[in-house]
Design an enzyme around this catalytic site. Structure first.
Site, PDB file in Angstrom:
ATOM      1  N   CYS A  58      -8.999 -10.764   3.059  1.00 55.96           N
ATOM      2  CA  CYS A  58      -7.881 -11.419   3.727  1.00 55.96           C
ATOM      3  C   CYS A  58      -7.127 -12.240   2.683  1.00 55.96           C
ATOM      4  O   CYS A  58      -7.501 -12.277   1.522  1.00 55.96           O
ATOM      5  CB  CYS A  58      -8.416 -12.362   4.802  1.00 55.96           C
ATOM      6  SG  CYS A  58      -9.477 -11.566   5.985  1.00 55.96           S
TER       7      CYS A  58
ATOM      8  N   TRP B  32      -7.587  -8.884   7.211  1.00 51.22           N
ATOM      9  CA  TRP B  32      -8.039  -7.493   7.187  1.00 51.22           C
ATOM     10  C   TRP B  32      -9.402  -7.532   7.860  1.00 51.22           C
ATOM     11  O   TRP B  32     -10.402  -7.906   7.254  1.00 51.22           O
ATOM     12  CB  TRP B  32      -8.144  -6.975   5.752  1.00 51.22           C
ATOM     13  CG  TRP B  32      -8.645  -5.564   5.696  1.00 51.22           C
ATOM     14  CD1 TRP B  32      -9.936  -5.149   5.483  1.00 51.22           C
ATOM     15  CD2 TRP B  32      -7.893  -4.365   5.896  1.00 51.22           C
ATOM     16  NE1 TRP B  32     -10.019  -3.791   5.528  1.00 51.22           N
ATOM     17  CE2 TRP B  32      -8.787  -3.274   5.778  1.00 51.22           C
ATOM     18  CE3 TRP B  32      -6.569  -4.093   6.164  1.00 51.22           C
ATOM     19  CZ2 TRP B  32      -8.370  -1.954   5.912  1.00 51.22           C
ATOM     20  CZ3 TRP B  32      -6.156  -2.790   6.301  1.00 51.22           C
ATOM     21  CH2 TRP B  32      -7.046  -1.731   6.170  1.00 51.22           C
TER      22      TRP B  32
ATOM     23  N   ARG C  90      -3.261  -7.317   1.070  1.00 52.58           N
ATOM     24  CA  ARG C  90      -4.673  -7.735   1.149  1.00 52.58           C
ATOM     25  C   ARG C  90      -5.202  -7.558   2.563  1.00 52.58           C
ATOM     26  O   ARG C  90      -6.391  -7.577   2.816  1.00 52.58           O
ATOM     27  CB  ARG C  90      -4.822  -9.211   0.756  1.00 52.58           C
ATOM     28  CG  ARG C  90      -4.548  -9.554  -0.683  1.00 52.58           C
ATOM     29  CD  ARG C  90      -4.771 -11.039  -0.938  1.00 52.58           C
ATOM     30  NE  ARG C  90      -6.162 -11.404  -0.724  1.00 52.58           N
ATOM     31  CZ  ARG C  90      -7.111 -11.274  -1.659  1.00 52.58           C
ATOM     32  NH1 ARG C  90      -6.795 -10.786  -2.837  1.00 52.58           N
ATOM     33  NH2 ARG C  90      -8.347 -11.616  -1.403  1.00 52.58           N
TER      34      ARG C  90
ATOM     35  N   GLU D  73      -9.783  18.703  -2.609  1.00 46.86           N
ATOM     36  CA  GLU D  73      -9.234  17.339  -2.684  1.00 46.86           C
ATOM     37  C   GLU D  73      -8.462  17.159  -3.989  1.00 46.86           C
ATOM     38  O   GLU D  73      -7.367  16.586  -4.002  1.00 46.86           O
ATOM     39  CB  GLU D  73     -10.360  16.311  -2.570  1.00 46.86           C
ATOM     40  CG  GLU D  73      -9.930  14.877  -2.792  1.00 46.86           C
ATOM     41  CD  GLU D  73      -8.800  14.406  -1.888  1.00 46.86           C
ATOM     42  OE1 GLU D  73      -8.454  15.101  -0.918  1.00 46.86           O
ATOM     43  OE2 GLU D  73      -8.212  13.349  -2.184  1.00 46.86           O
TER      44      GLU D  73
ATOM     45  N   GLU E  48       0.497  16.286  -4.049  1.00 52.15           N
ATOM     46  CA  GLU E  48       1.242  15.286  -3.259  1.00 52.15           C
ATOM     47  C   GLU E  48       1.880  14.204  -4.120  1.00 52.15           C
ATOM     48  O   GLU E  48       2.790  13.530  -3.647  1.00 52.15           O
ATOM     49  CB  GLU E  48       0.361  14.661  -2.189  1.00 52.15           C
ATOM     50  CG  GLU E  48      -0.786  13.830  -2.669  1.00 52.15           C
ATOM     51  CD  GLU E  48      -1.541  13.192  -1.488  1.00 52.15           C
ATOM     52  OE1 GLU E  48      -0.932  12.913  -0.452  1.00 52.15           O
ATOM     53  OE2 GLU E  48      -2.746  12.988  -1.624  1.00 52.15           O
TER      54      GLU E  48
ATOM     55  N   ASN F 220     -10.991 -16.827   3.698  1.00 49.17           N
ATOM     56  CA  ASN F 220     -11.177 -15.458   3.228  1.00 49.17           C
ATOM     57  C   ASN F 220     -12.620 -15.360   2.769  1.00 49.17           C
ATOM     58  O   ASN F 220     -13.090 -16.172   1.990  1.00 49.17           O
ATOM     59  CB  ASN F 220     -10.241 -15.151   2.054  1.00 49.17           C
ATOM     60  CG  ASN F 220     -10.577 -13.789   1.433  1.00 49.17           C
ATOM     61  OD1 ASN F 220     -10.940 -12.859   2.138  1.00 49.17           O
ATOM     62  ND2 ASN F 220     -10.507 -13.702   0.112  1.00 49.17           N
ATOM     63  N   GLY F 221     -13.360 -14.367   3.299  1.00 50.48           N
ATOM     64  CA  GLY F 221     -14.746 -14.175   2.870  1.00 50.48           C
ATOM     65  C   GLY F 221     -15.680 -14.164   4.060  1.00 50.48           C
ATOM     66  O   GLY F 221     -15.295 -13.792   5.159  1.00 50.48           O
TER      67      GLY F 221
ATOM     68  N   LYS G  70      -4.397  16.079  -4.358  1.00 49.10           N
ATOM     69  CA  LYS G  70      -3.949  14.926  -5.148  1.00 49.10           C
ATOM     70  C   LYS G  70      -2.811  15.333  -6.082  1.00 49.10           C
ATOM     71  O   LYS G  70      -1.793  14.662  -6.174  1.00 49.10           O
ATOM     72  CB  LYS G  70      -5.119  14.354  -5.964  1.00 49.10           C
ATOM     73  CG  LYS G  70      -6.138  13.598  -5.156  1.00 49.10           C
ATOM     74  CD  LYS G  70      -5.727  12.200  -4.775  1.00 49.10           C
ATOM     75  CE  LYS G  70      -5.179  11.919  -3.420  1.00 49.10           C
ATOM     76  NZ  LYS G  70      -5.756  12.460  -2.222  1.00 49.10           N
TER      77      LYS G  70
ATOM     78  N   LYS H 138       2.060   7.205   4.832  1.00 51.96           N
ATOM     79  CA  LYS H 138       0.654   6.808   4.680  1.00 51.96           C
ATOM     80  C   LYS H 138      -0.143   7.192   5.916  1.00 51.96           C
ATOM     81  O   LYS H 138      -1.299   7.523   5.844  1.00 51.96           O
ATOM     82  CB  LYS H 138       0.540   5.303   4.427  1.00 51.96           C
ATOM     83  CG  LYS H 138      -0.887   4.820   4.183  1.00 51.96           C
ATOM     84  CD  LYS H 138      -1.526   5.503   2.983  1.00 51.96           C
ATOM     85  CE  LYS H 138      -2.972   5.125   2.788  1.00 51.96           C
ATOM     86  NZ  LYS H 138      -3.659   6.007   1.829  1.00 51.96           N
TER      87      LYS H 138
ATOM     88  N   HIS I  91     -11.451  38.321  -5.221  1.00 51.96           N
ATOM     89  CA  HIS I  91     -11.001  39.055  -4.017  1.00 51.96           C
ATOM     90  C   HIS I  91      -9.501  38.949  -3.819  1.00 51.96           C
ATOM     91  O   HIS I  91      -9.020  38.898  -2.693  1.00 51.96           O
ATOM     92  CB  HIS I  91     -11.768  38.536  -2.798  1.00 51.96           C
ATOM     93  CG  HIS I  91     -13.245  38.741  -2.917  1.00 51.96           C
ATOM     94  ND1 HIS I  91     -13.839  39.977  -2.800  1.00 51.96           N
ATOM     95  CD2 HIS I  91     -14.235  37.872  -3.234  1.00 51.96           C
ATOM     96  CE1 HIS I  91     -15.144  39.857  -2.988  1.00 51.96           C
ATOM     97  NE2 HIS I  91     -15.416  38.592  -3.253  1.00 51.96           N
TER      98      HIS I  91
HETATM   99  C1  AGP Z   1      -4.158  12.014   1.386  1.00 56.41           C
HETATM  100  O1  AGP Z   1      -3.938  11.644   0.053  1.00 56.41           O
HETATM  101  C2  AGP Z   1      -2.887  12.093   2.181  1.00 56.41           C
HETATM  102  N1  AGP Z   1      -2.199  10.863   2.165  1.00 56.41           N
HETATM  103  C3  AGP Z   1      -3.098  12.659   3.596  1.00 56.41           C
HETATM  104  O2  AGP Z   1      -3.588  13.961   3.449  1.00 56.41           O
HETATM  105  C4  AGP Z   1      -4.091  11.881   4.480  1.00 56.41           C
HETATM  106  O3  AGP Z   1      -5.395  12.003   3.974  1.00 56.41           O
HETATM  107  C5  AGP Z   1      -4.047  12.495   5.896  1.00 56.41           C
HETATM  108  O4  AGP Z   1      -2.748  12.329   6.413  1.00 56.41           O
HETATM  109  C6  AGP Z   1      -5.068  11.855   6.849  1.00 56.41           C
HETATM  110  O5  AGP Z   1      -4.779  10.498   6.993  1.00 56.41           O
HETATM  111  P1  AGP Z   1      -5.873   9.568   7.718  1.00 56.41           P
HETATM  112  O6  AGP Z   1      -7.096   9.590   6.859  1.00 56.41           O
HETATM  113  O7  AGP Z   1      -5.237   8.219   7.788  1.00 56.41           O
HETATM  114  O8  AGP Z   1      -6.150  10.155   9.077  1.00 56.41           O
END
Ligand code: AGP
Length: 607
Positions: A2, A73, A27, A481, A488, A99-100, A485, A602, A504
């Site tokens: 926090c 948080w 934070r 994964e 995106e 905070n803590g 990365k 996000k 294949h």
């Molecule tokens: C991951 O780097 C991306 N930002 C995106 O794939 C993300 O993981 C996906 O939208 C799922 O989000 P969530 O974990 O908040 O459900």
């Protein structure tokens, strides 16, 4: 984590505190509050983002020259108006932000109920601090805080004000960050520098067991013997934005570097000294677990990729069939679900609509729903039967990193818990894996210390326009994964595929200039991977091999990332880190907008 902030002396104290809260939203931002003293002590606090608090106070009498504020948080206790800080004593003459964690808050609460007849209105440890200071207060807020902190165990930074002591603001640090600043209008405290950069660039860095007494005309620091301390002024030349990132250029690299600490946090609060696993009150009995005939892991994007790792380890440790699905597909394929199904939803934000809809579908068909979530009190968390929080702290960069690795840790803990309870893992193997997990933070630190070599590799390949990520077993899960990365944040077309599947069809794409990142960390599949690397080399593609540093992988491929050795089962927690760094540096060298990539959000709260 926090954020706390306090100001005394400035006639704009309220605005200084609100500005500080805005700068500390990274934070934590699930609730916030402010306390001021004018005709009396006034406390305003609201769940949700800071704008909810601003709306709450917009027509309130807020003129003051002393204020403290808090942005939360939540880790324990849902985000709510009640649980938000500041907290006060019953007489509402003392206000505290914190905070803590106060580890002995239960015993302190019992003492206060017994000795002072205190009536508590929340389940938070912070409310105990406010009542304790109020109980010990005899007209001097500084002495009351001294006596209170001598009774409080834990790691915390607090700030406190008292209605009849309006000329003094007291703060204290014990194992949680605290800075103090000053200018010609007054003095300030905060959890960290970004909160106060608009007021000053001159700070005192407060050390453990030190008290800060702020007055209009200056700051005094006291050590644990209550003696005044002379402290060098720390002048910062960061701009505000850089400061929020702890001096790093992007939130993404800051969050990559936070992974050792995040993983330690996710592990330490769940592993007992005798290596038992505490699943945060999740009530999965042996009968429940033996009753599951099927487990679905359902998520999107990076969270889905964590599920791919989860499948391998839950099947290996707990010997129960696991199916992993992207949420947008799961919800429309009328999956077979009954009351013997465990549905695990994984979501950093806890607000991804596809995942939430899939969860509702599973629940409507009788499944037991367990979610692995980072944001406390989010929709996915609230609609699950059980929630396992990742405790990664706020993840700001759109590209998920520390949330992914802490999701993996939660999946390992769930798999270990089930395997041990069912007896499908013997004690020795169980302890061996636990010991491996405990070593992960140090091994990631070791990797992060040599990140410049990965930056050099990124410079070599940053202009290529065709990337493949390949692997076998757990390396295949990490390859998906790794590929996301790169896609995106650098906008380079990248593709992940199980290495054994290349022949294949996909290998037709291999040609000079193609980069293939071959993950080869699984000992029992290493020789197979070497054959795949040879096949790829024969088509003139460039191969970047990722392998354990005790292997002979340097004799194969064109470029190499050698990673610390660990048991195969836990290698995803290690091998993903150079993949995160490689993508980050490629995107950085290409000058892309790393924290807010084009077209992305996000949290995807639409279908
Ligand atoms: C991951 O780097 C991306 N930002 C995106 O794939 C993300 O993981 C996906 O939208 C799922 O989000 P969530 O974990 O908040 O459900």
């Amino acid at each position: 984590m926090c954020g706390i902030v306090g100001c005394i002396g400035s006639s704009q104290a309220k605005d200084v505190v609100l500005e500080g809260l805005k700068k500390m939203e990274y934070r934590g931002y699930d609730s916030s509050g402010i306390a001021i003293i004018n005709d009396k002590l006034r406390v305003y606090k609201k769940a949700g983002r800071l704008e909810n608090l601003l709306e709450e106070i917009k027509d309130k009498p807020m003129d003051t020259s002393i204020a403290i504020g808090h942005t939360r948080w939540a880790t324990h206790g849902e985000p709510s108006d009640f649980n938000a800080h500041p907290h006060t004593n019953e007489a509402k003459t003392i206000a505290v932000v914190h905070n803590g964690i106060v580890e002995n808050f239960v015993s302190l609460r019992e003492m206060l109920i017994k000795e002072a007849g205190v009536h508590f209105v929340t389940d938070t440890d912070t409310e105990v601090i406010a009542h304790l200071i109020g109980y010990l207060y005899e007209g001097d807020i500084q002495q009351a805080v001294w006596r209170a902190v001598e009774m409080m165990d834990g790691a915390y930074a607090i700030a406190a004000i008292a209605n009849d002591n309006p000329d003094i603001l007291v703060a204290y640090r014990k194992d949680a960050p605290l800075v103090a600043g000053f200018n010609d209008t007054g003095s300030f405290v905060a959890s960290d520098i970004p909160a106060l950069l608009k007021q000053t660039k001159d700070f005192y860095l407060i050390e453990n067991d030190e008290m800060v007494v702020c007055k209009k005309d200056g700051i005094t620091i006291y050590n644990s013997e209550h003696k005044k301390v002379d402290r060098e002024i720390f002048h910062v030349d960061w701009d505000t934005e850089a400061a929020e990132k702890g001096g790093h250029p992007h939130f993404m690299i800051k969050e990559i570097l936070e992974q050792p600490k995040a993983i330690s946090e996710t592990l330490s609060r769940r592993l007992t000294d005798d290596n038992k696993i505490n699943l945060d009150g999740i009530s999965l009995s042996l009968e429940d677990i033996e009753g599951f005939t099927k487990i679905y892991i359902v998520a999107c994007g990076t969270a889905y990729h964590a599920g791919l790792v989860g499948k391998y380890i839950i099947e290996k440790f707990a010997k129960v069939p696991v199916e992993v699905d992207v949420a947008s597909e799961f919800r429309y394929r009328d999956p077979y679900i009954d009351d013997k199904t465990l549905f695990i939803a994984i979501s950093q934000s806890g607000e991804t609509l596809d995942t939430l809809a899939a969860l509702r579908e599973a629940k409507s068909k009788g499944a037991r729903v367990l979610s692995i979530v980072n944001v406390v009190g989010s929709s996915v968390a609230r609609e699950s039967h059980d929630v396992f929080y990742t405790w990664a702290g706020p993840e700001i960069a759109v590209a998920s990193t520390k949330a992914y690795t802490t999701q993996l840790v939660c999946l390992y803990l769930i798999a270990l818990y089930m395997g041990r309870l069912k007896g499908t893992m013997n004690e020795a193997y169980y302890i061996e894996i636990i010991d491996e997990l405990k070593k992960i933070p140090d091994k990631i630190d070791e990797l992060l210390e040599s990140r410049d070599s990965i930056h050099d590799l990124a410079n070599e390949i940053k202009d290529r326009n065709s990337f493949f990520f390949v692997g076998r077993g757990l390396d295949a899960a990490v390859a998906y994964e790794a590929s996301l990365k790169l896609k995106e944040i650098s906008y380079i077309n990248s593709f992940a595929i199980a290495a054994g599947e290349l022949k294949h069809g996909t290998i037709a794409l291999m040609e000079e200039g193609t980069v293939v990142v071959a993950l080869a960390t699984q000992d029992f599949l290493f020789d197979k991977m070497l054959s795949n690397i040879e096949e790829i080399k024969a088509r003139n593609a460039s191969v970047l091999t990722v392998a354990k540093n005790d292997s002979n992988a340097k004799n194969y491929g064109d470029m190499h990332i050698m990673v610390p050795v660990a048991k195969d089962e836990v290698m995803p927690l290690i091998s993903v880190v150079p993949m995160q760094l490689l993508s980050y540096y490629v995107a950085a060298e290409r000058g892309e907008n790393i924290d807010q990539p084009r077209n992305l959000a996000k949290s995807v709260t639409v279908e």
